[in-house]
Design a protein around this motif. Structure first.
Motif, short mmCIF file in Angstrom:
data_model
loop_
_atom_site.label_atom_id
_atom_site.label_comp_id
_atom_site.label_asym_id
_atom_site.label_seq_id
_atom_site.Cartn_x
_atom_site.Cartn_y
_atom_site.Cartn_z
N ASN A 136 -13.73 3.37 11.20
CA ASN A 136 -12.78 3.68 10.13
C ASN A 136 -13.51 4.47 9.06
O ASN A 136 -14.26 3.91 8.25
N HIS A 186 -9.71 8.92 9.45
CA HIS A 186 -9.42 7.50 9.66
C HIS A 186 -10.32 6.98 10.79
O HIS A 186 -11.51 6.88 10.62
N SER A 187 -9.77 6.69 11.95
CA SER A 187 -10.62 6.21 13.04
C SER A 187 -10.54 7.13 14.25
O SER A 187 -10.86 6.74 15.36
#
Length: 318
Positions: free
Chosen positions: A180, A263-264
């Motif tokens: 993340n 984000h991831s």
């Protein structure tokens, strides 16, 4: 490259069935082309013999018959193309990885295209199709064909003319990066912004206090510009090994790729002019090289996970 057709009896059966349908569609199209040609011939003959009424009647009958045939075959063409993608391409994908699936009518959602931050121009027209998804060892990934465009308007004597310009046409690949990220890190081709000129400078999305990150790999910096608001995280992601892998991946492509870590997820945009996974109409489905191009592009996307060593979990999701 072997796409597995020669060893797949079930796929052979599907291809033989679809080949009958393809021939029917091809013959219908051929007939409509002949009718459209006859329509023009009738009109020319009518004018040459100074009997325009006869020429017009011949033109109308031939043209209308051709148009009706063309529209009537439309539903059959859609079914044929869908069956090809679902049953032929879908079956061939299993020869690469059993987890791979294709969803022809789905693609990369526009919000995800925007949130990838790979492109700074807002799209006015967005098309996507042929979503392929799967897993390679520990890593989930998916990709789809995308065509995003923006429009400009110019004044003419008759009013306003709309002009469409391509922002991106090709494949966008997405993979779970198992981290993340706190901020966005974006790697774009050098000179990316200049391509849009003054229009580009007025139509950028704002991504906060983003800086250009100076990296130690000279070859990487000559090819790409890296943007992030966190120098430490950007360098943590773009390790010397990762930069070399991205350069190697880019070297296998005809045009420079773009990469982002949001984000991831990891996003990669591959500019491509070819439209993949389409059923042929005027060439045989029984050609042994039928799926070679499609197989190659899917294998290439599938192998990115190993190319970039995404299965090595140096981080865990927080």
């Amino acid at each position: 490259m072997d796409s597995g057709i020669s060893n797949n009896s079930a796929l052979h059966e599907v291809l033989n069935t679809l080949e009958v349908e393809r021939k029917k569609i091809a013959e219908t199209y051929k007939t409509t082309y002949i009718l459209f040609g006859l329509a023009i011939v009738f009109m020319i003959i009518g004018l040459l013999i100074r009997f325009p009424t006869l020429g017009f009647l011949g033109f109308a009958v031939s043209a209308i018959t051709g148009i009706v045939m063309h529209f009537r075959i439309g539903d059959d063409v859609k079914k044929y193309k869908m069956a090809y993608k679902t049953n032929v391409v879908g079956s061939a994908l299993k020869n690469i990885n059993e987890s791979l699936t294709i969803t022809p009518q789905s693609g990369l959602p526009e919000y995800e295209f925007r949130s990838s931050e790979l492109f700074t121009t807002e799209s006015d027209r967005y098309k996507t199709q042929d979503l392929i998804s799967g897993t390679n060892d520990k890593t989930s990934f998916w990709f789809a064909e995308v065509h995003a465009e923006y429009k400009t308007e110019t004044s003419t004597k008759n009013g306003t003319r709309t002009n469409w310009h391509t922002i991106f046409k090709g494949i966008v690949f997405v993979a779970d990066f198992n981290k993340n990220f706190n901020v966005s890190t974006v790697v774009r081709p050098k000179g990316f912004g200049e391509a849009f000129g003054s229009w580009f400078s007025k139509n950028v999305f704002s991504f906060g206090n983003t800086d250009v990150i100076e990296l130690e790999n000279i070859d990487f910096s000559n090819k790409f510009v890296t943007y992030s608001s966190n120098q430490i995280e950007a360098r943590y992601i773009l390790t010397p090994a990762m930069m070399e892998r991205i350069l190697d991946l880019n070297g296998k492509c005809d045009e420079t790729i773009s990469v982002s870590f949001i984000h991831s997820k990891m996003y990669i945009a591959f500019p491509l002019s070819e439209n993949y996974f389409e059923a042929p109409i005027h060439s045989s489905l029984l050609d042994p090289d039928l799926l070679s191009g499609d197989h190659s592009i899917v294998k290439f996307m599938h192998d990115i996970v190993h190319e970039l060593d995404l299965n090595t979990r140096i981080w865990g999701k927080e």
